[in-house]
Scaffold this active site. Structure first.
Site, short mmCIF file in Angstrom:
data_model
loop_
_atom_site.label_atom_id
_atom_site.label_comp_id
_atom_site.label_asym_id
_atom_site.label_seq_id
_atom_site.Cartn_x
_atom_site.Cartn_y
_atom_site.Cartn_z
N GLU A 89 20.34 41.17 -24.15
CA GLU A 89 20.74 40.12 -25.10
C GLU A 89 19.73 39.94 -26.24
O GLU A 89 20.11 39.72 -27.39
CB GLU A 89 20.90 38.78 -24.35
CG GLU A 89 21.34 37.62 -25.20
CD GLU A 89 22.68 37.86 -25.88
OE1 GLU A 89 23.70 37.90 -25.19
OE2 GLU A 89 22.69 38.01 -27.12
N GLY A 116 17.51 38.12 -31.80
CA GLY A 116 16.54 37.25 -31.11
C GLY A 116 17.21 36.27 -30.18
O GLY A 116 17.83 36.65 -29.18
N VAL A 122 6.82 38.19 -26.71
CA VAL A 122 8.06 37.87 -25.98
C VAL A 122 7.80 37.74 -24.48
O VAL A 122 8.28 36.81 -23.83
CB VAL A 122 9.15 38.94 -26.27
CG1 VAL A 122 10.44 38.58 -25.54
CG2 VAL A 122 9.42 39.04 -27.77
N ILE A 136 19.80 34.42 -30.73
CA ILE A 136 21.24 34.19 -30.94
C ILE A 136 22.03 34.89 -29.85
O ILE A 136 21.87 36.10 -29.65
CB ILE A 136 21.69 34.75 -32.32
CG1 ILE A 136 20.86 34.14 -33.45
CG2 ILE A 136 23.18 34.51 -32.53
CD1 ILE A 136 21.14 34.78 -34.80
N VAL A 177 19.17 42.13 -30.11
CA VAL A 177 19.80 41.87 -31.42
C VAL A 177 19.84 40.37 -31.65
O VAL A 177 20.30 39.62 -30.79
CB VAL A 177 21.24 42.43 -31.48
CG1 VAL A 177 21.87 42.14 -32.84
CG2 VAL A 177 21.28 43.91 -31.18
N LYS A 210 15.04 46.74 -28.91
CA LYS A 210 16.20 47.33 -29.60
C LYS A 210 16.09 48.83 -29.79
O LYS A 210 17.09 49.55 -29.75
CB LYS A 210 16.47 46.65 -30.94
CG LYS A 210 15.39 46.90 -31.96
CD LYS A 210 15.54 46.07 -33.19
CE LYS A 210 14.22 45.82 -33.82
NZ LYS A 210 13.33 44.89 -33.19
N GLY A 260 2.42 35.41 -41.64
CA GLY A 260 2.74 36.00 -40.33
C GLY A 260 4.23 36.20 -40.10
O GLY A 260 4.66 36.55 -39.01
N ASP A 287 15.21 48.31 -39.01
CA ASP A 287 15.36 47.34 -37.93
C ASP A 287 16.83 46.89 -37.85
O ASP A 287 17.44 46.93 -36.78
CB ASP A 287 14.43 46.15 -38.21
CG ASP A 287 14.59 45.01 -37.23
OD1 ASP A 287 14.02 45.10 -36.13
OD2 ASP A 287 15.29 44.03 -37.55
N LYS A 310 20.03 47.44 -34.93
CA LYS A 310 20.79 46.29 -34.43
C LYS A 310 22.29 46.47 -34.67
O LYS A 310 23.10 46.20 -33.78
CB LYS A 310 20.27 45.00 -35.08
CG LYS A 310 18.86 44.62 -34.62
CD LYS A 310 18.26 43.52 -35.47
CE LYS A 310 16.90 43.08 -34.95
NZ LYS A 310 16.18 42.20 -35.90
N1 HSE Z 1 11.12 42.04 -37.51
C1 HSE Z 1 12.36 41.44 -37.12
C2 HSE Z 1 12.85 40.49 -38.19
C3 HSE Z 1 12.29 40.67 -35.83
O1 HSE Z 1 12.14 40.27 -39.19
O2 HSE Z 1 13.94 39.99 -38.06
C4 HSE Z 1 12.54 41.44 -34.60
O3 HSE Z 1 13.76 42.08 -34.57
#
Ligand code: HSE
Length: 404
Positions: free
Chosen positions: A124, A129, A12, A131, A127, A100, A182, A196, A200
């Protein structure tokens, strides 16, 4: 001229550097000022990289440089990200982060600190990415009482579930394929177990209601128990299995959970497939609003960070008020949350029908063509009622909530 320091030159951070250079003209015009990178902090050197001349290894240089007005935190993890962000805010610099974990754990504290210094703490990219969802929640949707947020908030799990649905592959095969391509991390636990998405939805819900929702308090269920049979039951009723981070206003309280759910084609997020993310927000005045896009990826996520840099550069010495108090959000106990459930029990329909009706009351059978099990959908019941009935039966193979 606004000078920026980037902490962490990974995926990033390097994307932020790239966008600030590639789109510098339009960024300057829209921000009303030139924005330039002064430092890139990383443990590594980057010989031959365009960022090479800016690379430093000591955060203290950034902290004490009063020319740096905006610090970008793209290191990830809690430490030393938290210490660096705190020190940056304390010295009056604004911070823009994609982290996050940091926001979910320390959001109100860092927002308070930014306010006390007439600076800004913006997140921003934490959460969804690329969007835009945080700024819309803080601004465009600010007049509304938020009634509900439903988000497909994790690209890895959406990709896995989509592949299982479209190609009939099993969870382990798709996960391995996603890792090879990947899309999925080497250690996929945070994604597939829902952690994750949990952070969020904690951030979105805290912002929506202006109070702290601790991610540890959110009921979280991942997708590791979803099998091809579950997917076939879903298909039988014209549904897809998606993992949602969701929260809902229920009277004076708010319910929140992360869990796989069945949705049919009437649901606005039914066609959100692959690595894409989408968030549906229901406001009491605006109605349904949907956000869709890439929830991860270098340039998508970096674009969101740069939007924060531009916002911060337009608000030098002006704090953008963000309602997110330390006070805890009044969370509806998970036992009181209501859903319909698709339940699969072992044994034939004949073996089970009487007991199922006794335990669950009225149910709608679903025949997915398996003789060795019986599937059915319950009426809307509480989680506590589900648990009690499932215990009574003792032969539940799996259950999935039905968002209908
Ligand atoms: N690992 C997360 C996903 C991306 O697969 O959406 C980063 O938040």
């Amino acid at each position: 001229m606004i000078k920026v320091a980037i902490l962490g030159y990974g995926t990033v951070g390097s994307g932020v550097f790239e966008i600030l250079n590639a789109n510098s003209e339009i960024i300057s015009k829209r921000a009303g000022d030139d924005i330039q990178v002064k430092y890139v902090l990383d443990l590594r050197d980057f010989p031959g990289d365009p960022a090479e001349p800016y690379v430093i290894h000591d955060f203290a240089e950034i902290e004490k440089d009063s020319e740096v007005q905006i610090v970008v935190e793209t290191m990830g993890g809690l430490h030393p990200a938290y210490e660096f962000v705190k020190a940056s805010l304390e010295s009056g610099k604004s911070v823009c982060t994609s982290n996050k974990a940091l926001v979910a754990a320390y959001g109100p504290e860092l927002l308070d600190l930014a306010k006390s210094k007439n600076a800004n703490f913006l997140f921003e990219a934490s959460v969804g990415g690329g969007i835009p969802i945080i700024r819309p929640l803080k601004t465009s949707l600010a007049p509304d009482v938020i009634l509900e947020i439903s988000g497909i908030l994790n690209g890895t799990t959406n990709y896995i579930l989509t592949e299982m649905t479209d190609n009939g592959s099993d969870f382990d095969t798709v996960l391995k394929d996603a890792q090879d391509k990947g899309y999925a991390e080497k250690d996929p636990t945070a994604d597939v177990e829902g952690y994750d998405a949990c952070r969020k939805i904690a951030i979105l819900t805290s912002l929506a209601y202006g109070k702290q929702l601790d991610f540890e308090d959110i009921y979280t269920e991942g997708i590791t128990k979803i099998t091809d049979r579950d997917i076939n039951y879903a298909k039988k009723i014209g549904a897809k299995v998606k993992i949602f981070g969701s929260s809902k206003k229920v009277g004076d309280k708010v319910s929140a959970m992360v869990a796989p759910k069945l949705i049919t084609h009437e649901h606005p997020l039914y066609s959100v497939d692959g690595v894409f993310n989408a968030i549906l927000v229901k406001g009491n005045m605006v109605g349904d609003v949907m956000f869709y896009g890439q929830g991860a990826g270098k340039l998508a996520t970096a674009s969101a960070v740069v939007s924060d840099i531009m916002d911060a550069s337009k608000h030098v010495n002006v704090n953008i008020n963000t309602l997110w108090d330390h006070e805890k959000l009044d969370l509806l106990p998970i036992s009181d949350v209501k859903s319909k459930f698709l339940v699969r029990v072992s044994g034939s329909k004949n073996d089970n029908e009487e007991n199922v009706n006794k335990a669950f009351g009225k149910v709608t059978p679903v025949d997915a063509g398996y003789d060795d099990e019986y599937g059915f959908i319950t009426e809307e019941i509480t989680e506590a009622a589900y648990e009690k009935a499932a215990d009574e039966l003792g032969n539940v193979i799996n259950k999935i909530r039905f968002d209908a």
